[in-house]
Design a protein around this motif. Sequence first.
Motif, PDB file in Angstrom:
ATOM      1  N   GLN A   1       5.550   5.712  -4.356  1.00  0.00           N
ATOM      2  CA  GLN A   1       4.997   7.054  -4.576  1.00  0.00           C
ATOM      3  C   GLN A   1       4.671   7.704  -3.249  1.00  0.00           C
ATOM      4  O   GLN A   1       4.902   8.897  -3.057  1.00  0.00           O
ATOM      5  CB  GLN A   1       3.708   6.966  -5.406  1.00  0.00           C
ATOM      6  CG  GLN A   1       3.915   6.651  -6.830  1.00  0.00           C
ATOM      7  CD  GLN A   1       2.616   6.647  -7.612  1.00  0.00           C
ATOM      8  OE1 GLN A   1       2.679   6.505  -8.795  1.00  0.00           O
ATOM      9  NE2 GLN A   1       1.457   6.783  -7.016  1.00  0.00           N
ATOM     10  N   GLU A   2       4.118   6.917  -2.318  1.00  0.00           N
ATOM     11  CA  GLU A   2       3.732   7.443  -1.017  1.00  0.00           C
ATOM     12  C   GLU A   2       4.930   7.969  -0.247  1.00  0.00           C
ATOM     13  O   GLU A   2       4.867   9.021   0.387  1.00  0.00           O
ATOM     14  CB  GLU A   2       2.992   6.363  -0.206  1.00  0.00           C
ATOM     15  CG  GLU A   2       1.625   5.998  -0.746  1.00  0.00           C
ATOM     16  CD  GLU A   2       1.647   5.101  -1.979  1.00  0.00           C
ATOM     17  OE1 GLU A   2       2.731   4.557  -2.339  1.00  0.00           O
ATOM     18  OE2 GLU A   2       0.588   4.948  -2.611  1.00  0.00           O
TER      19      GLU A   2
ATOM     20  N   VAL B   1       3.576  16.408  -0.549  1.00  0.00           N
ATOM     21  CA  VAL B   1       2.462  16.428  -1.502  1.00  0.00           C
ATOM     22  C   VAL B   1       1.732  15.084  -1.424  1.00  0.00           C
ATOM     23  O   VAL B   1       2.168  14.159  -0.737  1.00  0.00           O
ATOM     24  CB  VAL B   1       2.961  16.682  -2.951  1.00  0.00           C
ATOM     25  CG1 VAL B   1       3.600  18.062  -3.064  1.00  0.00           C
ATOM     26  CG2 VAL B   1       3.929  15.601  -3.404  1.00  0.00           C
ATOM     27  N   SER B   2       0.644  14.968  -2.168  1.00  0.00           N
ATOM     28  CA  SER B   2      -0.095  13.703  -2.187  1.00  0.00           C
ATOM     29  C   SER B   2       0.568  12.718  -3.143  1.00  0.00           C
ATOM     30  O   SER B   2       1.319  13.123  -4.042  1.00  0.00           O
ATOM     31  CB  SER B   2      -1.543  13.934  -2.617  1.00  0.00           C
ATOM     32  OG  SER B   2      -1.608  14.163  -4.015  1.00  0.00           O
ATOM     33  N   HIS B   3       0.252  11.442  -2.964  1.00  0.00           N
ATOM     34  CA  HIS B   3       0.808  10.437  -3.881  1.00  0.00           C
ATOM     35  C   HIS B   3       0.272  10.639  -5.299  1.00  0.00           C
ATOM     36  O   HIS B   3       0.909  10.272  -6.271  1.00  0.00           O
ATOM     37  CB  HIS B   3       0.558   9.014  -3.368  1.00  0.00           C
ATOM     38  CG  HIS B   3      -0.848   8.543  -3.533  1.00  0.00           C
ATOM     39  ND1 HIS B   3      -1.842   8.864  -2.646  1.00  0.00           N
ATOM     40  CD2 HIS B   3      -1.406   7.782  -4.492  1.00  0.00           C
ATOM     41  CE1 HIS B   3      -2.976   8.316  -3.058  1.00  0.00           C
ATOM     42  NE2 HIS B   3      -2.741   7.656  -4.160  1.00  0.00           N
ATOM     43  N   MET B   4      -0.903  11.259  -5.418  1.00  0.00           N
ATOM     44  CA  MET B   4      -1.469  11.523  -6.742  1.00  0.00           C
ATOM     45  C   MET B   4      -0.640  12.582  -7.482  1.00  0.00           C
ATOM     46  O   MET B   4      -0.540  12.539  -8.706  1.00  0.00           O
ATOM     47  CB  MET B   4      -2.932  11.973  -6.624  1.00  0.00           C
ATOM     48  CG  MET B   4      -3.855  10.854  -6.137  1.00  0.00           C
ATOM     49  SD  MET B   4      -3.756   9.337  -7.121  1.00  0.00           S
ATOM     50  CE  MET B   4      -4.366   9.906  -8.691  1.00  0.00           C
ATOM     51  N   THR B   5      -0.034  13.491  -6.744  1.00  0.00           N
ATOM     52  CA  THR B   5       0.855  14.476  -7.368  1.00  0.00           C
ATOM     53  C   THR B   5       2.064  13.764  -7.952  1.00  0.00           C
ATOM     54  O   THR B   5       2.478  14.039  -9.090  1.00  0.00           O
ATOM     55  CB  THR B   5       1.296  15.544  -6.346  1.00  0.00           C
ATOM     56  OG1 THR B   5       0.136  16.231  -5.879  1.00  0.00           O
ATOM     57  CG2 THR B   5       2.288  16.528  -6.948  1.00  0.00           C
ATOM     58  N   ILE B   6       2.613  12.832  -7.188  1.00  0.00           N
ATOM     59  CA  ILE B   6       3.758  12.059  -7.695  1.00  0.00           C
ATOM     60  C   ILE B   6       3.335  11.231  -8.900  1.00  0.00           C
ATOM     61  O   ILE B   6       4.053  11.145  -9.896  1.00  0.00           O
ATOM     62  CB  ILE B   6       4.365  11.179  -6.583  1.00  0.00           C
ATOM     63  CG1 ILE B   6       4.802  12.040  -5.386  1.00  0.00           C
ATOM     64  CG2 ILE B   6       5.510  10.333  -7.132  1.00  0.00           C
ATOM     65  CD1 ILE B   6       5.805  13.136  -5.724  1.00  0.00           C
ATOM     66  N   GLN B   7       2.136  10.639  -8.839  1.00  0.00           N
ATOM     67  CA  GLN B   7       1.615   9.865  -9.978  1.00  0.00           C
ATOM     68  C   GLN B   7       1.514  10.756 -11.217  1.00  0.00           C
ATOM     69  O   GLN B   7       1.885  10.342 -12.314  1.00  0.00           O
ATOM     70  CB  GLN B   7       0.248   9.273  -9.645  1.00  0.00           C
ATOM     71  CG  GLN B   7      -0.395   8.492 -10.787  1.00  0.00           C
ATOM     72  CD  GLN B   7       0.338   7.216 -11.117  1.00  0.00           C
ATOM     73  OE1 GLN B   7       0.591   6.423 -10.232  1.00  0.00           O
ATOM     74  NE2 GLN B   7       0.679   7.013 -12.374  1.00  0.00           N
ATOM     75  N   TYR B   8       1.015  11.972 -11.046  1.00  0.00           N
ATOM     76  CA  TYR B   8       0.892  12.909 -12.167  1.00  0.00           C
ATOM     77  C   TYR B   8       2.252  13.130 -12.829  1.00  0.00           C
ATOM     78  O   TYR B   8       2.373  13.056 -14.056  1.00  0.00           O
ATOM     79  CB  TYR B   8       0.315  14.245 -11.682  1.00  0.00           C
ATOM     80  CG  TYR B   8       0.406  15.332 -12.729  1.00  0.00           C
ATOM     81  CD1 TYR B   8      -0.559  15.419 -13.731  1.00  0.00           C
ATOM     82  CD2 TYR B   8       1.467  16.232 -12.737  1.00  0.00           C
ATOM     83  CE1 TYR B   8      -0.459  16.408 -14.717  1.00  0.00           C
ATOM     84  CE2 TYR B   8       1.578  17.217 -13.714  1.00  0.00           C
ATOM     85  CZ  TYR B   8       0.605  17.303 -14.703  1.00  0.00           C
ATOM     86  OH  TYR B   8       0.705  18.266 -15.674  1.00  0.00           O
ATOM     87  N   TRP B   9       3.275  13.405 -12.024  1.00  0.00           N
ATOM     88  CA  TRP B   9       4.596  13.682 -12.577  1.00  0.00           C
ATOM     89  C   TRP B   9       5.253  12.420 -13.139  1.00  0.00           C
ATOM     90  O   TRP B   9       5.969  12.485 -14.132  1.00  0.00           O
ATOM     91  CB  TRP B   9       5.481  14.385 -11.541  1.00  0.00           C
ATOM     92  CG  TRP B   9       5.018  15.795 -11.385  1.00  0.00           C
ATOM     93  CD1 TRP B   9       4.148  16.278 -10.448  1.00  0.00           C
ATOM     94  CD2 TRP B   9       5.325  16.888 -12.244  1.00  0.00           C
ATOM     95  NE1 TRP B   9       3.899  17.604 -10.659  1.00  0.00           N
ATOM     96  CE2 TRP B   9       4.616  18.005 -11.764  1.00  0.00           C
ATOM     97  CE3 TRP B   9       6.119  17.041 -13.376  1.00  0.00           C
ATOM     98  CZ2 TRP B   9       4.688  19.257 -12.376  1.00  0.00           C
ATOM     99  CZ3 TRP B   9       6.197  18.286 -13.973  1.00  0.00           C
ATOM    100  CH2 TRP B   9       5.485  19.379 -13.484  1.00  0.00           C
TER     101      TRP B   9
END
Length: 133
Positions: A21-22, A30-38
């Motif tokens: 994700q990172e 974007v942040s890794h949390m954005t990737i986690q969201y998607w």
Amino acid sequence: MPKYKDEQWLREQYLENDRTQEDIASECGVSHMTIQYWRDKFDIEKTNPAQFGIQTDGYEQWKCEAGPGEADTVLVHRLLATLQVDELSELEGKHVHHKNGRWRHNTLENIEVVTPAEHSKIHTGDGVSDVVV
């Protein structure tokens, strides 16, 4: 539209290309949390690889996914002991002793396969052991 919002692209990057994700987040700015969201939105899951950890009693272990919601673990000193036997069945009912008494010193030279009685005798001399193996 940003690449990470494309389900097919994100799925390919994360699962087929085995990217983190990172790494994906860095590429997309974007942040890794954005990737986690998607990932969550697209229901993209990846099995966890084997993970190293330390049990609450301090023993080192490896853990790996064994199925949905299930995991197998093996203590590091017992894993090393598999290199000292010809057949895994030779470890059944046996303990793995740390010769120098330092149970976090997991090297082949520092472990030996012993019977529970032998292990008990090594640690207490009286045949009663409170040693966790």
